[in-house]
Design a protein around this motif. Structure first.
Motif, PDB file in Angstrom:
ATOM      1  N   LYS A 157     -25.945  -6.433  83.246  1.00 55.65           N
ATOM      2  CA  LYS A 157     -24.798  -7.339  83.304  1.00 55.65           C
ATOM      3  C   LYS A 157     -25.130  -8.659  83.987  1.00 55.65           C
ATOM      4  O   LYS A 157     -24.829  -9.745  83.464  1.00 55.65           O
ATOM      5  CB  LYS A 157     -23.643  -6.645  84.033  1.00 55.65           C
ATOM      6  CG  LYS A 157     -22.374  -7.485  84.128  1.00 55.65           C
ATOM      7  CD  LYS A 157     -21.276  -6.700  84.844  1.00 55.65           C
ATOM      8  CE  LYS A 157     -19.988  -7.518  84.938  1.00 55.65           C
ATOM      9  NZ  LYS A 157     -18.921  -6.776  85.656  1.00 55.65           N
ATOM     10  N   ASN A 187     -23.868  -6.700  77.435  1.00 51.94           N
ATOM     11  CA  ASN A 187     -22.684  -5.850  77.536  1.00 51.94           C
ATOM     12  C   ASN A 187     -23.085  -4.396  77.747  1.00 51.94           C
ATOM     13  O   ASN A 187     -24.231  -4.091  78.081  1.00 51.94           O
ATOM     14  CB  ASN A 187     -21.812  -6.007  76.286  1.00 51.94           C
ATOM     15  CG  ASN A 187     -22.549  -5.590  75.015  1.00 51.94           C
ATOM     16  OD1 ASN A 187     -23.664  -5.035  75.075  1.00 51.94           O
ATOM     17  ND2 ASN A 187     -21.941  -5.843  73.876  1.00 51.94           N
ATOM     18  N   VAL A 205     -21.592 -13.085  78.132  1.00 50.29           N
ATOM     19  CA  VAL A 205     -21.959 -11.692  77.874  1.00 50.29           C
ATOM     20  C   VAL A 205     -22.429 -11.556  76.427  1.00 50.29           C
ATOM     21  O   VAL A 205     -21.727 -11.910  75.497  1.00 50.29           O
ATOM     22  CB  VAL A 205     -20.772 -10.755  78.145  1.00 50.29           C
ATOM     23  CG1 VAL A 205     -21.118  -9.316  77.799  1.00 50.29           C
ATOM     24  CG2 VAL A 205     -20.347 -10.849  79.612  1.00 50.29           C
ATOM     25  N   TYR A 245     -17.174  -1.651  84.229  1.00 45.42           N
ATOM     26  CA  TYR A 245     -16.635  -2.589  83.242  1.00 45.42           C
ATOM     27  C   TYR A 245     -15.115  -2.493  83.044  1.00 45.42           C
ATOM     28  O   TYR A 245     -14.483  -3.457  82.642  1.00 45.42           O
ATOM     29  CB  TYR A 245     -17.300  -2.368  81.882  1.00 45.42           C
ATOM     30  CG  TYR A 245     -18.736  -2.854  81.801  1.00 45.42           C
ATOM     31  CD1 TYR A 245     -19.034  -4.181  81.470  1.00 45.42           C
ATOM     32  CD2 TYR A 245     -19.798  -1.995  82.044  1.00 45.42           C
ATOM     33  CE1 TYR A 245     -20.348  -4.619  81.387  1.00 45.42           C
ATOM     34  CE2 TYR A 245     -21.111  -2.430  81.971  1.00 45.42           C
ATOM     35  CZ  TYR A 245     -21.382  -3.748  81.637  1.00 45.42           C
ATOM     36  OH  TYR A 245     -22.676  -4.187  81.557  1.00 45.42           O
TER      37      TYR A 245
END
Length: 644
Positions: A270, A276, A337, A56
């Protein structure tokens, strides 16, 4: 002989306890439990924080997010492949407490280096620490599983393994949650992760200080430092016991199965669930809680014995819910997201969570009995090297899972498709293992019969010897007596049975699978008669349990019949071989009138004659010396058990 004396595993003064949780109040278990708990938590705090960071937060061209989990997982398990053979030798040769303390100091040093890697966002340093933490776990693994049989007896072994397995996955849960939450903190997340890794390592070293002495089981062992030749030697050592070796393969397959899911959770969260970092953490929470719950259920479902009949049950659940996870995750609408709250608000996601929870619960039921069986049936002098062989196989299977998952991703498969293929493969592999080792399948049938069809209560099971030859003698009430007796014994039993029962559909196949010995009256078939007694004598020579129904046939009126002379002939042959096995009288109760008995002249005629889950029982008496177990005297003992 008491259980503790027979196993040679537990402390002589260890107090009895009502369940596995009471072990946490005893020094022989609690410091060890918290030491391994801290180690497992730290492994996963570090690994998950690192995985989330490269998935991320960092843009690393040579480590794309979809491959990050696979690379990190493969690096972590590579030392298991390279150094397990050496660690197994060390655990057999030296005191396990000293080894644990040394390994914990190594962990502290690795975590200091990892903290630098997080502070500097240095991916190369963190990859090196991943390998080193794998080395730390490689050294700890054989010590961990060889420690338990040294301090727990047979009736505690399943519960102790269940606690360790539960603790491991709760630690995984806490480590992953902490790693995910800490690394997500703006600006300071990496600093908090580094400091936390050092703190947990120091805590683990502190608890290791209170672990009791665990003397060497083979102090004269000469260490072979060549990992390749020793790896081959360990695998050959494991192959000497067929059931143990194939159980090692079964456990390794479970790690293949689990590694596919664990390595894909960040990508699954994801790309498929559109969540998230907190959603990725939730998947690991659910998975870990499921494993822990299944592990703890093992002691309850096994009646505090090593019950490998739970293994097929676990395999069935793993396949069913892996396949359903594929269908539950297909067709989820694309969104941006989502936060954890938005994800949880959608009912479709609850099915995904339920599949993950049940899949992992059944994985716990699958793995714990296998670990306990390996510990119980491995020779104490090289038990740690057998565990090392297990770790080598685990590493091979997990590396294979990483490679295969990577190839499937490159071939265009998405994550749900990989889960589906893994679930189907699990069914094929499980069936293959159970056909290779029929004991698993037989114990599963026995477990189902004694838990689902009947409510089976056993009294006096401590009189069944945990080692050495013994002759068991029981009344014969129904066509499923042998199956129920399988469920009652902590060890495999070889049955001497009327040859006509082998003609019964399904049951005949099961008894042949169990290698039961058919016996016919001498006047009907002298060859079968003589062969039966020779095979029976060999069972006792091999140090195993032999069971005979001395009445010679299933009762037709529910009454105990006269005992025939076959048991005297078996004992006479045993005495000629220099063996005087104890004779254990047993009595099956309340089975007369059930579907499988001849209550109205013909068995299996009225399916619901007694309904499901009717109460039946087994009374086990104190062993008799071989020279006192004449048929009439033995019948009196069995009759007394029936009259209780």
């Amino acid at each position: 002989m008491t259980t503790i004396a027979a196993s040679g595993a537990a402390d002589a003064g260890a107090p009895a306890h009502p369940n596995q949780f009471a072990l946490l109040g005893q020094r022989r278990f609690a410091p060890f439990f918290w030491t391994q708990f801290a180690g497992a938590g730290n492994d996963n705090l570090f690994k998950f924080a690192f995985t989330v960071m490269v998935t991320y937060q960092l843009q690393v061209a040579w480590l794309p997010p979809a491959m990050a989990g696979l690379v990190i997982g493969a690096l972590f398990i590579l030392p298991f492949l390279l150094f397990s053979a050496t660690s197994g030798q060390l655990a057999d040769k030296y005191d396990k407490r000293a080894l644990i303390r040394m390994v914990k100091w190594l962990e502290v040093g690795i975590m200091v280096l990892a903290a630098f890697g997080f502070f500097a966002a240095n991916v190369v340093v963190l990859l090196a620490c991943t390998f080193l933490m794998g080395l730390h776990s490689t050294l700890f693994g054989p010590v961990k599983f060889a420690y338990l049989p040294q301090h727990l007896d047979e009736r505690e072994l399943t519960g102790g393994n269940g606690m360790v397995e539960m603790g491991t996955f709760v630690a995984i849960l806490l480590g992953n949650v902490a790693g995910g939450l800490l690394i997500a903190m703006p600006d300071v997340g990496a600093h908090w992760v580094g400091a936390s890794c050092i703190a947990v390592a120091l805590l683990g070293r502190l608890t290791a200080q209170f672990i009791p002495a665990s003397p060497s089981t083979d102090p004269q062992l000469q260490i072979n430092w060549n990992p390749f030749t020793e790896t081959w030697r360990n695998l050959k050592l494991a192959r000497e016991n067929v059931v143990v070796f194939r159980s090692l393969l079964g456990i390794s397959w479970m790690w293949f199965f689990g590694a596919v899911f664990l390595s894909q959770f960040p990508s699954f969260a994801k790309e498929v669930l559109h969540g998230n970092e907190q959603v990725a953490s939730l998947l690991l929470v659910v998975f870990s809680v499921g494993i822990g719950t299944g592990s703890l259920l093992c002691e309850v479902l096994s009646r505090r014995h090593v019950e490998i009949g739970l293994v097929p049950l676990g395999a069935i659940g793993m396949t069913v819910f892996a396949v359903d996870l594929y269908f539950a995750s297909r067709g989820l609408p694309p969104t941006g997201v989502q936060t954890l709250g938005a994800f949880a608000a959608q009912p479709a996601h609850w099915r995904v969570m339920a599949d993950l929870a049940l899949l992992s619960l059944f994985a716990g039921l699958y793995s714990v009995p296998m670990y306990a069986l390996i510990q119980l049936r491995s020779q104490p002098t090289h038990r740690a090297r057998i565990i090392a062989a297990n770790n080598i196989l685990n590493a091979l299977f997990m590396i294979a899972s990483s490679v295969l998952a990577g190839l499937l991703l490159k071939a265009g498969c998405d994550v749900p498709q990989i889960f589906l293929l893994t679930g189907i493969a699990n069914a094929v592999v499980a069936l293959y293992i159970f056909l290779l080792v029929p004991e698993y399948l037989l114990r599963f049938v026995a477990w189902v019969l004694s838990h689902v069809v009947y409510r089976f209560r056993i009294r006096g099971e401590q009189h069944i010897p945990l080692e050495g030859p013994a002759l068991l003698a029981c009344n014969h009430v129904s066509f499923v007596d042998a199956v129920l007796l399988m469920a009652a014994s902590p060890r495999p039993i070889v049955f001497v049975m009327d040859h006509r029962i082998f003609r019964t559909p399904v049951l005949g196949w099961l008894f042949r699978l169990a290698k039961a010995i058919p016996v016919a009256p001498q006047k009907d078939d002298p060859a079968v008669y003589e062969a039966a007694f020779e095979r029976a004598a060999q069972v006792l020579r091999d140090g195993d349990l032999l069971l005979i129904f001395p009445e010679g046939a299933i009762t037709r009126d529910g009454e105990l019949q006269e005992f025939k002379g076959g048991i005297a002939k078996i004992l006479e042959r045993a005495s000629a071989d220099g063996i005087d096995p104890p004779v254990v009288p047993m009595a099956l109760t309340n089975l007369w009138g059930s579907f499988f008995s001849r209550v109205e002249g013909r068995a299996m005629a009225k399916p619901f004659r007694r309904g499901f889950w009717s109460r039946v029982g087994l009374e086990v008496g104190e062993p008799m010396p071989a020279n006192a177990a004449q048929p009439a005297a033995l019948r009196e003992r069995v009759a007394a058990l029936l009259a209780r």
